[in-house]
Write a protein that holds these residues in place. Structure first.
Motif, PDB file in Angstrom:
ATOM      1  N   SER A  78       0.891  -1.093  -0.245  1.00 17.92           N
ATOM      2  CA  SER A  78       0.096  -0.085   0.050  1.00 17.92           C
ATOM      3  C   SER A  78       0.897   1.193   0.080  1.00 17.92           C
ATOM      4  O   SER A  78       2.170   1.230   0.094  1.00 17.92           O
ATOM      5  CB  SER A  78      -1.121   0.113   1.238  1.00 17.92           C
ATOM      6  OG  SER A  78      -2.179   0.766   0.705  1.00 17.92           O
ATOM      7  N   PHE A  79       0.246   2.233  -0.128  1.00 22.26           N
ATOM      8  CA  PHE A  79       0.995   3.926  -0.219  1.00 22.26           C
ATOM      9  C   PHE A  79      -0.246   4.911   0.034  1.00 22.26           C
ATOM     10  O   PHE A  79      -1.293   4.623   0.277  1.00 22.26           O
ATOM     11  CB  PHE A  79       1.426   3.925  -1.688  1.00 22.26           C
ATOM     12  CG  PHE A  79       0.784   3.722  -2.659  1.00 22.26           C
ATOM     13  CD1 PHE A  79      -0.131   4.888  -3.190  1.00 22.26           C
ATOM     14  CD2 PHE A  79       0.358   2.642  -3.476  1.00 22.26           C
ATOM     15  CE1 PHE A  79      -1.073   5.017  -4.375  1.00 22.26           C
ATOM     16  CE2 PHE A  79      -0.370   2.731  -4.462  1.00 22.26           C
ATOM     17  CZ  PHE A  79      -1.045   3.544  -4.964  1.00 22.26           C
ATOM     18  N   GLY A  80       0.200   6.045   0.309  1.00 21.72           N
ATOM     19  CA  GLY A  80      -0.696   7.127   0.368  1.00 21.72           C
ATOM     20  C   GLY A  80      -1.028   7.314   1.863  1.00 21.72           C
ATOM     21  O   GLY A  80      -1.627   8.114   2.236  1.00 21.72           O
ATOM     22  N   CYS A  81      -0.334   6.634   2.874  1.00 23.99           N
ATOM     23  CA  CYS A  81      -0.595   6.762   4.295  1.00 23.99           C
ATOM     24  C   CYS A  81       0.331   8.044   4.859  1.00 23.99           C
ATOM     25  O   CYS A  81       1.693   7.987   4.470  1.00 23.99           O
ATOM     26  CB  CYS A  81      -0.297   5.386   4.905  1.00 23.99           C
ATOM     27  SG  CYS A  81      -0.570   5.105   6.628  1.00 23.99           S
ATOM     28  N   VAL A  82       0.283   8.286   6.047  1.00 18.94           N
ATOM     29  CA  VAL A  82       1.075   9.033   6.879  1.00 18.94           C
ATOM     30  C   VAL A  82       2.239   8.466   7.027  1.00 18.94           C
ATOM     31  O   VAL A  82       3.444   9.253   7.090  1.00 18.94           O
ATOM     32  CB  VAL A  82       0.265   9.919   8.029  1.00 18.94           C
ATOM     33  CG1 VAL A  82      -0.947  10.814   7.591  1.00 18.94           C
ATOM     34  CG2 VAL A  82      -0.251   8.720   9.005  1.00 18.94           C
ATOM     35  N   ASN A  83       2.469   7.074   7.306  1.00 18.47           N
ATOM     36  CA  ASN A  83       3.749   6.746   7.602  1.00 18.47           C
ATOM     37  C   ASN A  83       4.308   6.123   6.582  1.00 18.47           C
ATOM     38  O   ASN A  83       3.741   5.562   5.474  1.00 18.47           O
ATOM     39  CB  ASN A  83       3.738   5.963   8.834  1.00 18.47           C
ATOM     40  CG  ASN A  83       2.576   4.738   8.791  1.00 18.47           C
ATOM     41  OD1 ASN A  83       1.446   4.890   8.680  1.00 18.47           O
ATOM     42  ND2 ASN A  83       3.237   3.687   8.557  1.00 18.47           N
ATOM     43  N   SER A  84       5.861   6.253   6.322  1.00 17.17           N
ATOM     44  CA  SER A  84       6.593   5.607   5.268  1.00 17.17           C
ATOM     45  C   SER A  84       6.749   4.201   5.080  1.00 17.17           C
ATOM     46  O   SER A  84       6.908   3.270   6.299  1.00 17.17           O
ATOM     47  CB  SER A  84       7.783   6.481   5.237  1.00 17.17           C
ATOM     48  OG  SER A  84       7.756   7.754   5.183  1.00 17.17           O
ATOM     49  N   LEU A  85       6.500   3.545   4.031  1.00 23.02           N
ATOM     50  CA  LEU A  85       6.493   2.198   3.716  1.00 23.02           C
ATOM     51  C   LEU A  85       7.716   2.078   2.699  1.00 23.02           C
ATOM     52  O   LEU A  85       8.113   2.432   1.832  1.00 23.02           O
ATOM     53  CB  LEU A  85       5.238   1.680   3.187  1.00 23.02           C
ATOM     54  CG  LEU A  85       3.957   2.216   3.899  1.00 23.02           C
ATOM     55  CD1 LEU A  85       2.594   1.911   3.238  1.00 23.02           C
ATOM     56  CD2 LEU A  85       3.954   1.735   5.218  1.00 23.02           C
ATOM     57  N   ILE A  86       8.227   0.757   2.799  1.00 21.87           N
ATOM     58  CA  ILE A  86       9.112   0.203   2.018  1.00 21.87           C
ATOM     59  C   ILE A  86       8.693  -1.370   1.647  1.00 21.87           C
ATOM     60  O   ILE A  86       8.098  -2.071   2.237  1.00 21.87           O
ATOM     61  CB  ILE A  86      10.641  -0.103   2.627  1.00 21.87           C
ATOM     62  CG1 ILE A  86      11.804  -0.071   1.742  1.00 21.87           C
ATOM     63  CG2 ILE A  86      10.531  -1.044   3.889  1.00 21.87           C
ATOM     64  CD1 ILE A  86      13.117   0.093   2.133  1.00 21.87           C
ATOM     65  N   SER A  87       9.027  -1.809   0.217  1.00 21.90           N
ATOM     66  CA  SER A  87       8.543  -3.058  -0.008  1.00 21.90           C
ATOM     67  C   SER A  87       9.162  -3.457  -1.303  1.00 21.90           C
ATOM     68  O   SER A  87       9.857  -2.434  -2.272  1.00 21.90           O
ATOM     69  CB  SER A  87       6.843  -3.003  -0.334  1.00 21.90           C
ATOM     70  OG  SER A  87       6.516  -2.062  -1.650  1.00 21.90           O
ATOM     71  N   MET A  88       8.992  -4.764  -1.612  1.00 23.70           N
ATOM     72  CA  MET A  88       9.723  -5.255  -3.024  1.00 23.70           C
ATOM     73  C   MET A  88       8.400  -5.808  -3.883  1.00 23.70           C
ATOM     74  O   MET A  88       7.780  -6.785  -3.292  1.00 23.70           O
ATOM     75  CB  MET A  88      10.597  -6.355  -2.709  1.00 23.70           C
ATOM     76  CG  MET A  88      11.747  -5.809  -1.921  1.00 23.70           C
ATOM     77  SD  MET A  88      13.011  -7.213  -1.718  1.00 23.70           S
ATOM     78  CE  MET A  88      13.810  -7.609  -3.539  1.00 23.70           C
ATOM     79  N   PRO A  89       7.986  -4.823  -4.807  1.00 25.86           N
ATOM     80  CA  PRO A  89       6.786  -5.143  -5.610  1.00 25.86           C
ATOM     81  C   PRO A  89       6.786  -6.821  -6.041  1.00 25.86           C
ATOM     82  O   PRO A  89       5.579  -7.177  -5.789  1.00 25.86           O
ATOM     83  CB  PRO A  89       6.643  -3.874  -6.534  1.00 25.86           C
ATOM     84  CG  PRO A  89       7.667  -3.042  -5.961  1.00 25.86           C
ATOM     85  CD  PRO A  89       8.635  -3.704  -5.200  1.00 25.86           C
ATOM     86  N   CYS A  90       7.662  -7.198  -6.456  1.00 28.81           N
ATOM     87  CA  CYS A  90       7.794  -8.517  -7.082  1.00 28.81           C
ATOM     88  C   CYS A  90       7.536  -9.583  -6.114  1.00 28.81           C
ATOM     89  O   CYS A  90       7.189 -10.737  -6.406  1.00 28.81           O
ATOM     90  CB  CYS A  90       8.877  -8.857  -8.078  1.00 28.81           C
ATOM     91  SG  CYS A  90       9.304  -7.707  -9.279  1.00 28.81           S
TER      92      CYS A  90
END
Ligand code: PLP
Ligand SMILES: N[C@@H](CCSC[C@H](N)C(=O)O)C(=O)O
Length: 450
Positions: free
Chosen positions: A371-383
């Protein structure tokens, strides 16, 4: 009473018995038993009258609540009592319509510069509703880089629904022109795409689609931009939809989807499956989304200014960064000709899958999350995460780098975010550190790859 713009009590237009009708006309606020009825609290901001700047429109609402509540009441009720045996009330059943949901829909229609907005239980539910416009044998032209769930739904429709789906690189409008025909019932676009941040020329593709087939529906997924930054309906799209789970709500505390149109008869066609299947947003989640949307501008401004700094930081240390705010983005000019900002999602490559895994796992402030667009920062590996439902062979054919890391930037202090990322890069062994600098171990940025 018209259902347009609210979608409540559909197909139940009768105003009741003849005596009931006379009573209602004479004493509009008095029911058959003489109870003094309060005015409906459903109305929100009508799409008419004076238009304020978006920051004002986001927070300004109108209502006729009996107690002048400043926050729309939550009508946590499945049913609504009728004043006559033949129904005809403004609302009868929450699947068909609910005052809290109507309030939100009217507010969103205004924000999205649309004649009608509809809110449903998730972004995917929104796409499901839109694809119910399709019939077996219809063709859909769409991108080769799409959110994994969108790809999954289209694959399902291709396999089980008799729909022919063409995936092309929509960054080149000529690719769309090549496959489009009179059988193309829908062109479905994402811009910037998730996760490769490819930019799509909405006006050009909408013109191509409508020229080939005037009935073709051009639908745009605006989740990555939000109505603050982009209005696809003003650029030639027929339908815009977004995952309200992202920027619109901003706190990852609800799932929602929003659909908006300017053609009200198309709005009615989209309302039908919502009522028929029951995917309309619940009263509580409607209230929560209404609350979230009011802070969209302040959140997005902080998020995208943070994202710009982080994109520049990574690029300056040798990483290939995909972000429309960077001059190195191949479609920088096109993006900024359509949008009012760059958003807060970026992706970058490290040159090695294991390295990417170690970076993701070394970060502390950056939560490992989809997910994204949230007030806290996120990291991910899409694949491995958001796009894992796209099989490895297809990912390879579509040139999705397996080592891609996606950053979804929040509203934290940018120096803290950069410090945390720097520490994760060092800890993962992704950079060579010298006395006064550090550079990517496998430089992937334009300076080294072009
Ligand atoms: C671009 C995009 N569109 C649509 C969706 C679907 O939204 P939801 O998760 O609310 O169903 C997502 C993410 O899930 C997305 O990233
Ligand atoms: N397990 C979920 C993954 C959701 S990904 C959510 C979001 N769109 C993103 O891009 O991060 C699924 O299979 O749908």
């Amino acid at each position: 009473m018209s259902t347009a713009g609210s979608g409540q009590n559909a197909g139940n237009e009768s105003a009741g018995s003849a005596s009931g009708t006379v009573l209602k006309k004479t004493f509009p606020h008095v029911d058959l038993d003489g109870h003094n009825l309060p005015p409906s609290p459903a109305p929100s901001s009508p799409h008419s009258g004076r238009r304020y700047a978006i920051a004002t429109e986001l927070v300004y609402t109108e209502g006729s609540d009996q107690y002048n509540a400043s926050s729309v009441p939550i009508y946590q009720s499945a049913t609504f009592k009728q004043t006559s045996g033949s129904g005809g009330g403004e609302y009868d059943y929450t699947r068909s319509g609910n005052p809290t949901r109507t309030h939100l829909e009217r507010h969103l229609a205004k924000i999205m510069s649309a004649q009608r907005a509809l809110v449903v239980s998730s972004g995917m539910a929104a796409l499901d509703v839109i694809t119910r416009l399709l019939r077996p044998g219809d063709e859909v032209v769409t991108g080769d880089d799409l959110y994994g769930g969108t790809n999954r739904l289209l694959k399902y429709l291709g396999t089980h629904g008799g729909i022919i789906v063409h995936h092309v690189d929509t960054t080149t409008p000529e690719n769309v022109e090549t496959v489009i025909s009179s059988k193309t019932a829908m062109v479905l676009l994402e811009t910037p795409t998730n996760p490769l941040i490819k930019v799509v020329d909405i006006p050009k593709i909408a013109t191509i689609a409508h020229k080939e087939n005037p009935n073709c529906i051009v639908a745009v997924d605006n989740t990555m931009m939000s109505p603050l930054l982009l209005n696809p309906l003003e650029l030639g799209a027929d339908v815009v939809y977004e995952s309200g789970t992202k920027y619109l709500s901003g706190h990852h505390d609800l799932m929602a989807g929003v659909i908006a149109v300017n053609d009200t008869s198309l709005g009615e066609r989209l309302y039908f499956p919502i009522n028929a299947s029951g995917c309309g947003l619940s009263p509580f989640d409607s209230w929560l989304l209404m609350r979230g949307v009011k802070t969209l501008k302040v959140r997005m401004e902080q998020q995208q200014s943070n994202a710009q700094l982080i994109a520049e930081f990574l690029e300056s240390h040798g990483f290939k960064v995909r972000y429309p705010g960077l001059r190195s983005h191949p479609q920088y000019d096109l993006h900024h000709s359509m949008a009012r900002g760059s958003g807060a999602v970026l992706s970058f490559e490290t040159g090695d899958v294991g390295l990417s895994e170690r970076i993701v796992e070394s970060a502390k402030l950056w939560a490992i999350s989809v997910s994204f667009g949230c007030v806290n920062s996120l990291i991910s590996m899409p694949c491995r995460m958001s796009h894992a439902s796209i099989d490895a062979k297809t990912r390879q054919e579509r040139a999705m780098p397996e080592d891609l890391i996606r950053l979804c930037v929040g509203i934290e202090d940018p120096n803290d975010l950069i410090d945390d990322l720097r520490r994760a890069l060092v800890q993962a062994g992704a950079v060579n550190v010298s006395l006064d600098d550090f550079q990517a171990v496998h430089p992937t940025n334009a300076a080294t790859t072009n």
